[in-house]
Design a protein around this motif. Structure first.
Motif, PDB file in Angstrom:
ATOM      1  N   TYR A 128       0.866  -1.185   0.000  1.00  0.00           N
ATOM      2  CA  TYR A 128       0.000   0.000   0.000  1.00  0.00           C
ATOM      3  C   TYR A 128       0.896   1.226   0.000  1.00  0.00           C
ATOM      4  CZ  TYR A 128      -4.577   2.169   0.724  1.00  0.00           C
ATOM      5  OH  TYR A 128      -5.750   2.846   0.549  1.00  0.00           O
ATOM      6  N   PRO A 129       0.681   2.176  -0.916  1.00  0.00           N
ATOM      7  CA  PRO A 129       1.560   3.354  -0.965  1.00  0.00           C
ATOM      8  C   PRO A 129       1.331   4.281   0.226  1.00  0.00           C
ATOM      9  CG  PRO A 129      -0.238   3.602  -2.522  1.00  0.00           C
ATOM     10  CD  PRO A 129      -0.349   2.208  -1.971  1.00  0.00           C
ATOM     11  N   LEU A 130       2.408   4.918   0.650  1.00  0.00           N
ATOM     12  CA  LEU A 130       2.375   5.941   1.692  1.00  0.00           C
ATOM     13  C   LEU A 130       2.776   7.263   1.063  1.00  0.00           C
ATOM     14  CD1 LEU A 130       4.174   3.911   4.507  1.00  0.00           C
ATOM     15  CD2 LEU A 130       1.704   4.189   4.174  1.00  0.00           C
ATOM     16  N   PHE A 131       2.191   8.352   1.554  1.00  0.00           N
ATOM     17  CA  PHE A 131       2.314   9.625   0.852  1.00  0.00           C
ATOM     18  C   PHE A 131       3.021  10.679   1.692  1.00  0.00           C
ATOM     19  CE2 PHE A 131      -1.190   7.259  -0.872  1.00  0.00           C
ATOM     20  CZ  PHE A 131      -1.020   7.384  -2.247  1.00  0.00           C
ATOM     21  N   GLY A 132       3.707  11.602   0.989  1.00  0.00           N
ATOM     22  CA  GLY A 132       4.440  12.674   1.641  1.00  0.00           C
ATOM     23  C   GLY A 132       3.604  13.920   1.841  1.00  0.00           C
ATOM     24  N   PRO A 133       4.245  15.005   2.302  1.00  0.00           N
ATOM     25  CA  PRO A 133       3.510  16.219   2.668  1.00  0.00           C
ATOM     26  C   PRO A 133       2.690  16.837   1.545  1.00  0.00           C
ATOM     27  CG  PRO A 133       5.731  16.284   3.564  1.00  0.00           C
ATOM     28  CD  PRO A 133       5.673  15.098   2.663  1.00  0.00           C
ATOM     29  N   THR A 134       3.121  16.696   0.281  1.00  0.00           N
ATOM     30  CA  THR A 134       2.357  17.301  -0.815  1.00  0.00           C
ATOM     31  C   THR A 134       1.605  16.270  -1.641  1.00  0.00           C
ATOM     32  OG1 THR A 134       4.219  17.250  -2.383  1.00  0.00           O
ATOM     33  CG2 THR A 134       4.020  19.191  -0.952  1.00  0.00           C
ATOM     34  N   GLY A 135       1.498  15.040  -1.137  1.00  0.00           N
ATOM     35  CA  GLY A 135       0.635  14.055  -1.766  1.00  0.00           C
ATOM     36  C   GLY A 135       1.281  13.088  -2.715  1.00  0.00           C
ATOM     37  N   HIS A 136       2.603  13.105  -2.851  1.00  0.00           N
ATOM     38  CA  HIS A 136       3.279  12.147  -3.713  1.00  0.00           C
ATOM     39  C   HIS A 136       3.625  10.887  -2.926  1.00  0.00           C
ATOM     40  CE1 HIS A 136       3.781  14.669  -7.301  1.00  0.00           C
ATOM     41  NE2 HIS A 136       3.916  15.676  -6.447  1.00  0.00           N
ATOM     42  N   PRO A 137       3.570   9.703  -3.571  1.00  0.00           N
ATOM     43  CA  PRO A 137       3.917   8.466  -2.866  1.00  0.00           C
ATOM     44  C   PRO A 137       5.407   8.426  -2.532  1.00  0.00           C
ATOM     45  CG  PRO A 137       3.580   8.026  -5.201  1.00  0.00           C
ATOM     46  CD  PRO A 137       3.177   9.450  -4.968  1.00  0.00           C
ATOM     47  N   VAL A 138       5.712   8.222  -1.277  1.00  0.00           N
ATOM     48  CA  VAL A 138       7.107   8.254  -0.817  1.00  0.00           C
ATOM     49  C   VAL A 138       7.612   6.887  -0.397  1.00  0.00           C
ATOM     50  CG1 VAL A 138       7.039  10.658  -0.084  1.00  0.00           C
ATOM     51  CG2 VAL A 138       6.361   8.862   1.523  1.00  0.00           C
ATOM     52  N   GLY A 139       6.702   5.933  -0.180  1.00  0.00           N
ATOM     53  CA  GLY A 139       7.110   4.623   0.288  1.00  0.00           C
ATOM     54  C   GLY A 139       5.932   3.677   0.310  1.00  0.00           C
ATOM     55  N   THR A 140       6.108   2.559   0.996  1.00  0.00           N
ATOM     56  CA  THR A 140       5.072   1.533   1.014  1.00  0.00           C
ATOM     57  C   THR A 140       4.976   0.874   2.385  1.00  0.00           C
ATOM     58  OG1 THR A 140       6.654  -0.131   0.250  1.00  0.00           O
ATOM     59  CG2 THR A 140       5.318   0.975  -1.430  1.00  0.00           C
ATOM     60  N   PHE A 141       3.779   0.370   2.659  1.00  0.00           N
ATOM     61  CA  PHE A 141       3.533  -0.528   3.788  1.00  0.00           C
ATOM     62  C   PHE A 141       3.185  -1.879   3.173  1.00  0.00           C
ATOM     63  CE2 PHE A 141       0.053  -2.367   6.439  1.00  0.00           C
ATOM     64  CZ  PHE A 141       0.881  -2.855   7.451  1.00  0.00           C
ATOM     65  N   CYS A 142       3.911  -2.934   3.561  1.00  0.00           N
ATOM     66  CA  CYS A 142       3.782  -4.222   2.874  1.00  0.00           C
ATOM     67  C   CYS A 142       3.699  -5.388   3.841  1.00  0.00           C
ATOM     68  CB  CYS A 142       4.980  -4.459   1.947  1.00  0.00           C
ATOM     69  SG  CYS A 142       5.207  -3.205   0.685  1.00  0.00           S
ATOM     70  N   ILE A 143       3.034  -6.461   3.385  1.00  0.00           N
ATOM     71  CA  ILE A 143       3.086  -7.751   4.065  1.00  0.00           C
ATOM     72  C   ILE A 143       3.478  -8.794   3.022  1.00  0.00           C
ATOM     73  CG2 ILE A 143       1.469  -7.195   5.911  1.00  0.00           C
ATOM     74  CD1 ILE A 143      -0.736  -8.549   4.317  1.00  0.00           C
ATOM     75  N   TYR A 144       4.160  -9.866   3.481  1.00  0.00           N
ATOM     76  CA  TYR A 144       4.675 -10.893   2.572  1.00  0.00           C
ATOM     77  C   TYR A 144       4.450 -12.267   3.190  1.00  0.00           C
ATOM     78  CZ  TYR A 144       7.692  -6.722   1.850  1.00  0.00           C
ATOM     79  OH  TYR A 144       8.181  -5.457   1.701  1.00  0.00           O
ATOM     80  N   ASP A 145       4.389 -13.277   2.306  1.00  0.00           N
ATOM     81  CA  ASP A 145       4.313 -14.657   2.784  1.00  0.00           C
ATOM     82  C   ASP A 145       5.105 -15.544   1.831  1.00  0.00           C
ATOM     83  OD1 ASP A 145       3.671 -16.937   4.188  1.00  0.00           O
ATOM     84  OD2 ASP A 145       1.522 -16.521   4.258  1.00  0.00           O
ATOM     85  N   THR A 146       5.563 -16.657   2.344  1.00  0.00           N
ATOM     86  CA  THR A 146       6.309 -17.621   1.531  1.00  0.00           C
ATOM     87  C   THR A 146       5.376 -18.601   0.836  1.00  0.00           C
ATOM     88  OG1 THR A 146       6.601 -19.025   3.484  1.00  0.00           O
ATOM     89  CG2 THR A 146       8.359 -17.438   2.983  1.00  0.00           C
ATOM     90  N   GLU A 147       4.069 -18.447   1.078  1.00  0.00           N
ATOM     91  CA  GLU A 147       3.074 -19.306   0.440  1.00  0.00           C
ATOM     92  C   GLU A 147       2.087 -18.462  -0.361  1.00  0.00           C
ATOM     93  OE1 GLU A 147       1.198 -21.526   3.503  1.00  0.00           O
ATOM     94  OE2 GLU A 147       3.040 -22.539   4.150  1.00  0.00           O
ATOM     95  N   GLU A 148       1.521 -19.078  -1.369  1.00  0.00           N
ATOM     96  CA  GLU A 148       0.506 -18.397  -2.160  1.00  0.00           C
ATOM     97  C   GLU A 148      -0.742 -18.167  -1.303  1.00  0.00           C
ATOM     98  OE1 GLU A 148      -2.295 -19.165  -6.105  1.00  0.00           O
ATOM     99  OE2 GLU A 148      -0.685 -20.582  -5.578  1.00  0.00           O
TER     100      GLU A 148
END
Length: 412
Positions: A125-145
């Motif tokens: 999920y994108p995370l946004f900076g002070p003027t609304g541009h995406p600056v990073g992400t919040f993520c979850i991962y798994d080793t299985e489908e």
């Protein structure tokens, strides 16, 4: 870095990076407020890995990461660059969910995807900076489908909103820290027969310590105070305390001066506490404070202590005399009256006032004698303040550190 590596047009990437830089979070230490989010994500979704990251020019840097031994990875080898691009392409549905990245031609060749113990499931999920541009992400991962059902998608978005609030708070704290620093008094050059040095180093971005100094017609007033607590709340109250004590001091200087001293500092604390009584009651807090007025011509010091207890005079021969006396902190007992004491600064003597954050750095048991030994080792205000700053560089403080030192010069 080429536009292909970022998946964004150059003008968008430039604007996006300005937002990243505004946060001033890259390469900063891990923080519990972000680690709580990744830990919660792993528990809620039953996944072994989660991260909160910022996308730099050529790397993805992890502010918080759980289940992976990484600090950063090359940007072109990340799935998250696609999540960043998606924020522009599909702003109404910014979450990127890949049930099995190992079988997806767009991602299967990225290192760490698939294979024994490799990542298969990805949700970002994108995370946004002070003027609304995406600056990073919040993520979850798994080793299985796997996949996320609608309720899980809602929960994932809610956790991402939590992460976003913390990023927004970082920007607010940066601004608060800037304002708090701007509110510190400006240097006082050309004090007649005196020299002064000061420092105020918050343990976090903003703090509850403050110092103040200002000239009156016949002398100098200094204040050091420590508001109970840390962070933004303490910083807000410290600003009110500083303004009240300074305002009372200037009014007394103009309308209620005593002939034997520059200022009645006991009266400053008494009237300041009355002015702040409602604030103390509503916030349930208190403030320790030390106020001193130095008369230029004689070196007489009129001082009052409200539960602070961390002031001393270093005599010219190196002996250190703690300044005793005083009353309770401001905000403890309503209608308290503080009375002032007097001391004398002779040529070569130095008045030193600090906060307990310095004491914590000097001795594990917070032994007041440690302060006397530290002060005795430094003959000038500049040397003392430089030594205090050096302590915080070698041992990052857990509490705010403030030092104010005023020395009466020896006549030529």
């Amino acid at each position: 870095m080429t536009p292909e590596a970022s998946l964004l047009p150059e003008h968008l990437e430039d604007e996006r990076m300005r937002d990243v830089e505004r946060l001033e979070l890259l390469d900063t230490p891990r923080e519990e407020r972000f680690d709580k989010i990744t830990r919660m994500a792993c528990r809620v979704f039953g996944v072994p890995m989660a991260s909160l990251s910022l996308m730099d020019h050529d790397r993805q840097w992890f502010k918080s990461i759980l289940g992976l031994e990484l600090s950063d990875v090359p940007r072109e080898r990340t799935v998250c660059r696609t999540t960043i691009a998606r924020a522009y392409e599909q702003p109404e549905d910014p979450a990127l969910v890949i049930p099995d990245a190992a079988s997806d031609p767009a991602f299967m060749d990225i290192p760490g995807i698939g294979g024994a113990g490799g990542i298969r499931f990805y949700a970002g999920y994108p995370l946004f900076g002070p003027t609304g541009h995406p600056v990073g992400t919040f993520c979850i991962y798994d080793t299985e489908e796997r996949n996320l059902d609608p309720d899980q998608l809602d929960t994932f978005a809610e956790l991402a909103e939590w992460a976003q609030r913390e990023l927004d708070r970082s920007d607010e704290l940066d601004r608060a820290a800037e304002i708090q620093n701007q509110l510190l008094p400006r240097p006082l050059p050309d004090l007649p027969g005196y020299e002064i040095a000061t420092t105020c180093l918050p343990a976090f971005m903003v703090g509850g310590d403050f110092y103040d100094h200002y000239r009156l017609r016949e002398g100098l007033v200094i204040t050091v105070a420590d508001v109970m607590g840390k962070g933004l709340g303490a910083a807000i109250l410290s600003s009110a305390v500083r303004s009240s004590l300074r305002g009372v001091g200037r009014v007394l200087d103009r309308f209620g001066r005593r002939p034997v001293s520059v200022l009645d500092t006991g009266m400053v604390l008494t009237l300041g506490a009355e002015h702040l009584a409602d604030d103390f009651e509503h916030t349930g807090t208190f403030v320790t404070s030390f106020v001193a007025a130095v008369e230029f011509s004689t070196g007489q010091v009129d001082y009052a202590d409200a539960g602070h207890g961390l002031a001393a005079i270093r005599r010219a021969d190196g002996e250190v005399e703690p300044l005793h006396g005083g009353g309770p902190p401001l905000g403890i007992f309503p209608a308290t009256t503080w009375t002032s004491e007097t001391a004398q600064l002779d040529p070569g003597d130095m008045l030193v006032v600090c906060s307990d954050g310095l004491l914590d750095l000097l001795d594990e048991q917070s032994d007041p004698a440690a302060l006397c030994r530290f002060v005795a080792a430094h003959t000038t205000p500049e040397a003392l303040v430089a030594a205090a700053r050096a302590l915080t560089e070698s041992d990052p403080p857990l509490d705010d550190v403030t030092v104010v030192a005023v020395r009466r010069r020896v006549a030529p």
